[in-house]
Design an enzyme around this catalytic site. Structure first.
Site, PDB file in Angstrom:
ATOM      1  N   ARG A 249      98.902 105.808  41.571  1.00  0.00           N
ATOM      2  CA  ARG A 249      98.217 107.112  41.511  1.00  0.00           C
ATOM      3  C   ARG A 249      98.529 107.918  42.781  1.00  0.00           C
ATOM      4  O   ARG A 249      98.436 107.419  43.895  1.00  0.00           O
ATOM      5  CB  ARG A 249      96.712 106.890  41.391  1.00  0.00           C
ATOM      6  CG  ARG A 249      95.870 108.188  41.365  1.00  0.00           C
ATOM      7  CD  ARG A 249      95.352 108.551  42.721  1.00  0.00           C
ATOM      8  NE  ARG A 249      94.458 109.715  42.692  1.00  0.00           N
ATOM      9  CZ  ARG A 249      94.092 110.395  43.757  1.00  0.00           C
ATOM     10  NH1 ARG A 249      94.531 110.044  44.957  1.00  0.00           N
ATOM     11  NH2 ARG A 249      93.303 111.427  43.658  1.00  0.00           N
TER      12      ARG A 249
ATOM     13  N   THR B  31      91.007 112.928  53.466  1.00  0.00           N
ATOM     14  CA  THR B  31      92.395 113.099  53.912  1.00  0.00           C
ATOM     15  C   THR B  31      92.403 113.861  55.215  1.00  0.00           C
ATOM     16  O   THR B  31      91.646 114.822  55.367  1.00  0.00           O
ATOM     17  CB  THR B  31      93.164 113.927  52.857  1.00  0.00           C
ATOM     18  OG1 THR B  31      93.178 113.176  51.654  1.00  0.00           O
ATOM     19  CG2 THR B  31      94.574 114.249  53.307  1.00  0.00           C
TER      20      THR B  31
ATOM     21  N   GLY C  38      91.644 114.868  44.430  1.00  0.00           N
ATOM     22  CA  GLY C  38      92.997 115.377  44.198  1.00  0.00           C
ATOM     23  C   GLY C  38      93.218 115.877  42.779  1.00  0.00           C
ATOM     24  O   GLY C  38      93.862 116.909  42.568  1.00  0.00           O
TER      25      GLY C  38
HETATM   26  N1  ASP Z   1      92.563 114.463  48.202  1.00  0.00           N
HETATM   27  C1  ASP Z   1      92.753 113.048  48.380  1.00  0.00           C
HETATM   28  C2  ASP Z   1      93.261 112.457  47.105  1.00  0.00           C
HETATM   29  O1  ASP Z   1      92.821 112.823  46.037  1.00  0.00           O
HETATM   30  C3  ASP Z   1      91.549 112.321  48.829  1.00  0.00           C
HETATM   31  C4  ASP Z   1      90.663 113.042  49.823  1.00  0.00           C
HETATM   32  O2  ASP Z   1      91.053 114.018  50.426  1.00  0.00           O
HETATM   33  O3  ASP Z   1      89.519 112.645  50.005  1.00  0.00           O
HETATM   34  O4  ASP Z   1      94.082 111.559  47.169  1.00  0.00           O
END
Ligand code: ASP
Length: 317
Positions: free
Chosen positions: A179, A151, A205
């Site tokens: 999701r 992210t 997450g």
């Molecule tokens: N945190 C994000 C999620 O779970 C994914 C990521 O940061 O890699 O959607």
């Protein structure tokens, strides 16, 4: 006056480099976040954010994003939005609303449409190819499908002392339809208070939300911790807690900055990287890893940066 900006992952470098020059001249923290994250969303070869982001298990790109204003504590968040070009701009606009500031799915799309945001098919041929390859690989080798995420999370401090934070992501590759991860969840994927500082997270997450990690980091900074200490303590505490209670911890990586422009970063993995710039610091990429429960980092070498660019360029064909 001091200013600063910090973000998760190398993919933020171009956006940060662009807005750094303007932050120096007085660009607001809010506009800096929007502009720099849009640069990541628009770039087709970053496969975990915006256009070109990897799809869910139904081969649909569902995007999560959030924006928070550290002066008013207003935030806007969207989950699972499809076919809009810049989720960060929708989230920023939503942060102006008193009510309904977290919208998902069709509701988020209706809001974006009514407010004139540009539509775009966010699924690229390259993402479809990744999807097809991964379906095959997962069936053949029994691999975990939930890989290939990251992210962009970014915190900015402008010369007037205002702070903002933003996030944008396609979430976990192959996630179930609907999701939503931590990235649009206040306190988990992001948090900022201009009187203290801000934090943002990337990783699994489902585990980041178990520790409300971004709020926890800001809370530690409010108690007087330097951002680095706050990041180290929060990541280590959540990592240990997850291991103790569940036997394992997912990926946890964070960056944070206080309202003096001091910053920190921490991770429980061995290959996290981030970008930082500020009044006394040219935009720079750092490579971070966890060694025996402590995060260490150093500026990326020219070899690493060149290899990264080559990898991205190669993925263009
Ligand atoms: N945190 C994000 C999620 O779970 C994914 C990521 O940061 O890699 O959607």
């Amino acid at each position: 006056m001091k200013w600063g900006i910090i973000a998760t992952w190398r993919m933020a470098l171009e956006g940060i480099t662009e807005v750094s020059r303007d932050l120096e001249k007085g660009l607001s923290a809010a506009d800096a976040i929007e502009k720099a994250i849009m640069a990541v969303e628009d770039y087709p070869f970053y496969k975990s954010v915006g256009y070109g982001g990897l799809p869910n298990e139904n081969c649909e790109v569902e995007l999560d994003s959030a924006f928070m204003d550290g002066d008013t504590l207003s935030f806007g968040a969207i989950g699972g939005i499809r076919d809009f070009k810049n989720p960060i701009s929708v989230a920023k606009k939503l942060s102006e609303e008193r009510f309904n500031s977290f919208l998902v799915g069709i509701g988020a799309e209706e809001y974006a449409h009514k407010n004139g945001f540009e539509r775009k098919n966010m699924l690229t041929d390259k993402a479809i190819k990744y999807y097809n390859d991964r379906v095959k690989e997962t069936l053949e080798k029994g691999l975990s499908p939930y890989e290939g995420h990251d992210t962009v999370g970014m915190i900015s401090l402008d010369i007037k002392g205002k702070m903002c934070v933003g996030t944008s992501t396609s979430g976990l590759f192959m996630k179930k339809r609907g999701r939503i991860g931590d990235s649009p969840v206040a306190g988990s994927g992001f948090y900022v208070d201009s009187e203290i500082g801000g934090a943002t997270a990337t990783g699994l997450g489902e585990d980041l939300m178990k520790g409300c990690i971004s709020y926890e980091i800001v809370r530690l900074m409010a108690e007087g911790c330097h951002p680095q200490e706050a990041a180290d303590r929060a990541v280590e505490k959540l990592n240990q807690k997850l291991i103790k209670r569940r036997g394992k911890a997912g990926d946890i990586s964070v960056v944070c900055m206080n309202n003096k422009g001091e910053w920190g970063a921490a991770t429980n993995i061995d290959s996290f990287n981030f970008v930082v710039a500020g009044k006394d610091q040219k935009p720079a990429v750092y490579l971070a890893k966890n060694v025996d429960g402590k995060t260490i980092y150093q500026p990326a070498t020219k070899e690493w940066l060149d290899a990264y660019e080559k990898r991205i360029e190669n993925s263009i064909e």
